[in-house]
Motif scaffolding. Structure first.
Motif, PDB file in Angstrom:
ATOM      1  N   LYS A 180       3.943   6.237  -5.078  1.00  0.00           N
ATOM      2  CA  LYS A 180       4.052   6.383  -6.534  1.00  0.00           C
ATOM      3  C   LYS A 180       2.956   7.285  -7.093  1.00  0.00           C
ATOM      4  O   LYS A 180       3.182   7.995  -8.092  1.00  0.00           O
ATOM      5  CB  LYS A 180       3.985   5.017  -7.201  1.00  0.00           C
ATOM      6  N   ASN A 181       1.807   7.310  -6.458  1.00  0.00           N
ATOM      7  CA  ASN A 181       0.666   8.059  -6.978  1.00  0.00           C
ATOM      8  C   ASN A 181       0.380   9.344  -6.206  1.00  0.00           C
ATOM      9  O   ASN A 181      -0.723   9.891  -6.297  1.00  0.00           O
ATOM     10  CB  ASN A 181      -0.569   7.160  -6.993  1.00  0.00           C
ATOM     11  N   LYS A 212      -6.996  -3.794  -6.936  1.00  0.00           N
ATOM     12  CA  LYS A 212      -6.112  -3.166  -7.919  1.00  0.00           C
ATOM     13  C   LYS A 212      -4.648  -3.388  -7.589  1.00  0.00           C
ATOM     14  O   LYS A 212      -3.828  -3.634  -8.484  1.00  0.00           O
ATOM     15  CB  LYS A 212      -6.416  -1.667  -7.992  1.00  0.00           C
ATOM     16  N   ILE A 213      -4.311  -3.312  -6.308  1.00  0.00           N
ATOM     17  CA  ILE A 213      -2.898  -3.428  -5.925  1.00  0.00           C
ATOM     18  C   ILE A 213      -2.533  -4.822  -5.409  1.00  0.00           C
ATOM     19  O   ILE A 213      -1.415  -5.050  -4.958  1.00  0.00           O
ATOM     20  CB  ILE A 213      -2.498  -2.348  -4.898  1.00  0.00           C
ATOM     21  N   ALA A 272       0.828  -1.203   0.000  1.00  0.00           N
ATOM     22  CA  ALA A 272       0.000   0.000   0.000  1.00  0.00           C
ATOM     23  C   ALA A 272       0.868   1.261   0.000  1.00  0.00           C
ATOM     24  O   ALA A 272       0.572   2.235  -0.703  1.00  0.00           O
ATOM     25  CB  ALA A 272      -0.925  -0.005   1.216  1.00  0.00           C
ATOM     26  N   LYS A 278       3.884   1.635  -1.225  1.00  0.00           N
ATOM     27  CA  LYS A 278       4.448   1.825  -2.563  1.00  0.00           C
ATOM     28  C   LYS A 278       3.434   2.476  -3.489  1.00  0.00           C
ATOM     29  O   LYS A 278       3.779   3.385  -4.255  1.00  0.00           O
ATOM     30  CB  LYS A 278       4.887   0.477  -3.159  1.00  0.00           C
ATOM     31  N   TYR A 279       2.206   2.012  -3.444  1.00  0.00           N
ATOM     32  CA  TYR A 279       1.175   2.545  -4.336  1.00  0.00           C
ATOM     33  C   TYR A 279       0.940   4.028  -4.064  1.00  0.00           C
ATOM     34  O   TYR A 279       0.896   4.841  -4.991  1.00  0.00           O
ATOM     35  CB  TYR A 279      -0.125   1.770  -4.166  1.00  0.00           C
ATOM     36  N   LEU A 323      -9.643  -0.720  -4.516  1.00  0.00           N
ATOM     37  CA  LEU A 323      -8.213  -0.391  -4.426  1.00  0.00           C
ATOM     38  C   LEU A 323      -7.384  -1.613  -4.065  1.00  0.00           C
ATOM     39  O   LEU A 323      -6.319  -1.852  -4.663  1.00  0.00           O
ATOM     40  CB  LEU A 323      -7.997   0.713  -3.391  1.00  0.00           C
TER      41      LEU A 323
END
Length: 244
Positions: free
Chosen positions: A76-77, A236-237, A70, A72-73, A233
């Motif tokens: 990155k975003n 998605k990840i 989580a 990392k996501y 979410l």
């Protein structure tokens, strides 16, 4: 119950070093290799080893750990201006001395001094007579520095309490960390990561609505019932939402 660790007896949240590791490794995901390659540019082998050890202890860099996936996501975003707080929330979730210090910042009004003595007092409150006077001061300074890196304290000497801009992405990450720890509904507002935002519940709900509008979470509130989930979410990840 899992016992969380701390690096604040020796270091801060080390955002500058973490930022270099993430910039180098986020796409390739060779985080541990980056630590060994001295991406943080330490001058001695001892410095390289100690820095790598502390970063690994606090941030883990474990792709099998849901909270790191989580992290990392969201890193990155998120905008670069949001990343210090994303890292800070992750550190609060892992480091017990840092999480225990939340009450110091919550109890200090904007514009007032966040005194090192206040951090010393809260350490002593939870860990009476554990540290010598010199170590206690050093640990308190490390903790205050982490809050400063996150944007809650301003100034090298005066340590003035300020409130950083908490965006919906930052808040949603805090909500997700609470969710992954097992909290649901109204209990999410009382999670340490959410408390670390130092926001009133009304503002947290506004940010939850914004997070939902941006497809980062599902949020419903009716009467005394609050429903928060992250089904889309997590799918998605690649995280199983039923596992903490």
């Amino acid at each position: 119950m899992k016992r969380f660790k701390t690096i604040h007896t020796s270091r801060t949240m080390m955002f500058a070093e973490l930022e270099k590791v993430m910039a180098y490794s986020l796409d390739s995901e060779n985080f541990l290799e980056a630590l060994g390659d001295n991406i943080t540019a330490k001058k001695s082998n001892s410095g390289v080893e100690k820095t790598a050890s502390y970063l690994k202890q606090l941030y883990g860099f474990d792709n099998n750990e849901h909270t790191f996936v989580a992290f990392k996501y969201f890193w990155k975003n998120s905008e670069s201006s949001e990343q210090p707080l994303i890292a800070f929330l992750y550190a609060v979730n892992k480091d017990y001395l840092l999480s225990e210090s939340i009450e110091v910042i919550q109890g200090t009004a904007s514009g007032e001094k966040a005194a090192i003595e206040s951090f010393e007092n809260v350490i002593e409150k939870y860990h009476p007579q554990r540290y010598s006077a010199n170590t206690l001061k050093s640990v308190a300074q490390n903790i205050a520095s982490s809050w400063k890196q996150a944007g809650f304290i301003l100034g090298k000497v005066k340590n003035i309490r300020i409130q950083p801009d908490i965006t919906y992405r930052i808040a949603t990450f805090a909500f997700l960390l609470a969710y992954l720890s097992g909290d649901r509904g109204e209990y999410i507002w009382n999670n340490r990561c959410v408390n670390a935002l130092c926001l009133p519940e009304s503002k947290l709900r506004e940010l939850a609505i914004e997070g939902a509008k941006n497809d980062l979470m599902q949020y419903q509130h009716a009467g005394s019932v609050t429903a928060i989930s992250f089904t889309a979410l997590l799918n998605k990840i690649g995280i199983d939402g039923n596992t903490n």
